[in-house]
Design a protein around this motif. Structure first.
Motif, PDB file in Angstrom:
ATOM      1  N   UNK A 153       0.833  -1.186   0.000  1.00 45.40           N
ATOM      2  CA  UNK A 153       0.000   0.000   0.000  1.00 45.40           C
ATOM      3  C   UNK A 153       0.872   1.241   0.000  1.00 45.40           C
ATOM      4  N   UNK A 154       0.349   2.320  -0.548  1.00 49.47           N
ATOM      5  CA  UNK A 154       1.100   3.562  -0.615  1.00 49.47           C
ATOM      6  C   UNK A 154       1.377   4.095   0.778  1.00 49.47           C
ATOM      7  N   UNK A 155       2.491   4.801   0.905  1.00 52.29           N
ATOM      8  CA  UNK A 155       2.955   5.269   2.207  1.00 52.29           C
ATOM      9  C   UNK A 155       2.144   6.417   2.767  1.00 52.29           C
ATOM     10  N   UNK A 156       1.205   6.951   1.995  1.00 54.17           N
ATOM     11  CA  UNK A 156       0.393   8.042   2.514  1.00 54.17           C
ATOM     12  C   UNK A 156      -0.699   7.549   3.467  1.00 54.17           C
ATOM     13  N   UNK A 157      -0.792   6.244   3.637  1.00 56.44           N
ATOM     14  CA  UNK A 157      -1.654   5.701   4.682  1.00 56.44           C
ATOM     15  C   UNK A 157      -0.860   5.785   5.981  1.00 56.44           C
ATOM     16  N   UNK A 158      -1.228   6.714   6.847  1.00 51.75           N
ATOM     17  CA  UNK A 158      -0.436   6.975   8.039  1.00 51.75           C
ATOM     18  C   UNK A 158      -0.751   6.050   9.200  1.00 51.75           C
ATOM     19  N   UNK A 159      -1.902   5.425   9.177  1.00 52.37           N
ATOM     20  CA  UNK A 159      -2.245   4.458  10.208  1.00 52.37           C
ATOM     21  C   UNK A 159      -3.009   3.302   9.588  1.00 52.37           C
ATOM     22  N   UNK A 206      -6.780  -3.067   2.698  1.00 53.21           N
ATOM     23  CA  UNK A 206      -6.077  -2.298   3.717  1.00 53.21           C
ATOM     24  C   UNK A 206      -7.074  -1.391   4.408  1.00 53.21           C
ATOM     25  N   UNK A 207      -7.189  -1.520   5.711  1.00 48.71           N
ATOM     26  CA  UNK A 207      -8.059  -0.649   6.494  1.00 48.71           C
ATOM     27  C   UNK A 207      -7.190   0.330   7.259  1.00 48.71           C
ATOM     28  N   UNK A 208      -7.391   1.613   6.992  1.00 49.33           N
ATOM     29  CA  UNK A 208      -6.608   2.619   7.663  1.00 49.33           C
ATOM     30  C   UNK A 208      -7.054   4.008   7.271  1.00 49.33           C
ATOM     31  N   UNK A 209      -6.196   4.968   7.530  1.00 44.93           N
ATOM     32  CA  UNK A 209      -6.529   6.344   7.218  1.00 44.93           C
ATOM     33  C   UNK A 209      -5.314   7.108   6.715  1.00 44.93           C
ATOM     34  N   UNK A 210      -5.574   8.156   5.949  1.00 44.04           N
ATOM     35  CA  UNK A 210      -4.520   8.995   5.405  1.00 44.04           C
ATOM     36  C   UNK A 210      -4.336  10.274   6.205  1.00 44.04           C
ATOM     37  N   UNK A 211      -5.194  10.527   7.159  1.00 40.25           N
ATOM     38  CA  UNK A 211      -5.127  11.724   7.985  1.00 40.25           C
ATOM     39  C   UNK A 211      -5.789  11.456   9.329  1.00 40.25           C
ATOM     40  N   UNK A 212      -5.300  12.134  10.367  1.00 38.28           N
ATOM     41  CA  UNK A 212      -5.879  11.968  11.694  1.00 38.28           C
ATOM     42  C   UNK A 212      -7.289  12.543  11.789  1.00 38.28           C
ATOM     43  N   UNK A 213      -7.647  13.420  10.870  1.00 37.02           N
ATOM     44  CA  UNK A 213      -8.976  14.038  10.894  1.00 37.02           C
ATOM     45  C   UNK A 213      -9.972  13.290  10.013  1.00 37.02           C
TER      46      UNK A 213
END
Length: 121
Positions: free
Chosen positions: A24-30, A97-104
């Motif tokens: 997955x691309x690295x812009x997934x921060x979490x 992939x389950x995650x997010x690209x931003x904390x908001x």
């Protein structure tokens, strides 16, 4: 944008093995969970296996004992080692992939384009 790319599919005889990889691309921060699903012709997509960031794994009954999921060396990678393959394992395998690209932003599911696995003699 998020990119999820699978690789490793192909043609294998019954009883053989294949190793699928997903990045997955690295812009997934979490990332919460990474996993694999599959869809055979004429059938609905079904769960195969997944793994949490802490390393906890889960498998479908149909693949338990034959497949093994693991985190890759890179942060946003996951592998699926498939052994003792059967004809019924034939399907397009999709990385999830389950995650997010931003904390908001809320957690979302991201999917790859799929890789074909064909088990036939």
């Amino acid at each position: 944008q998020v990119q999820v790319v699978e690789s490793g599919g192909g043609l294998v005889q019954p009883g053989g093995s294949l190793r699928l990889s997903c990045a997955a691309s690295v812009n997934i921060i979490r990332i919460n969970v990474m996993g694999w699903y599959r869809q055979a012709p004429g059938k609905q997509r079904e769960f195969v296996a997944d793994i949490t960031t802490s390393g906890r794994t889960n498998y479908a009954d149909s693949v338990k004992g034959r497949f093994s999921i693991s985190r890759g060396n890179a942060k946003s990678t996951v592998n699926l080692q498939m052994n003792s393959l059967k004809s019924e394992d034939t399907a397009v395998y999709y990385c999830n992939v389950n995650g997010r690209t931003s904390m908001v932003l809320k957690d979302l599911d991201y999917w790859g384009q799929g890789t074909q696995v064909t088990v036939s003699s």
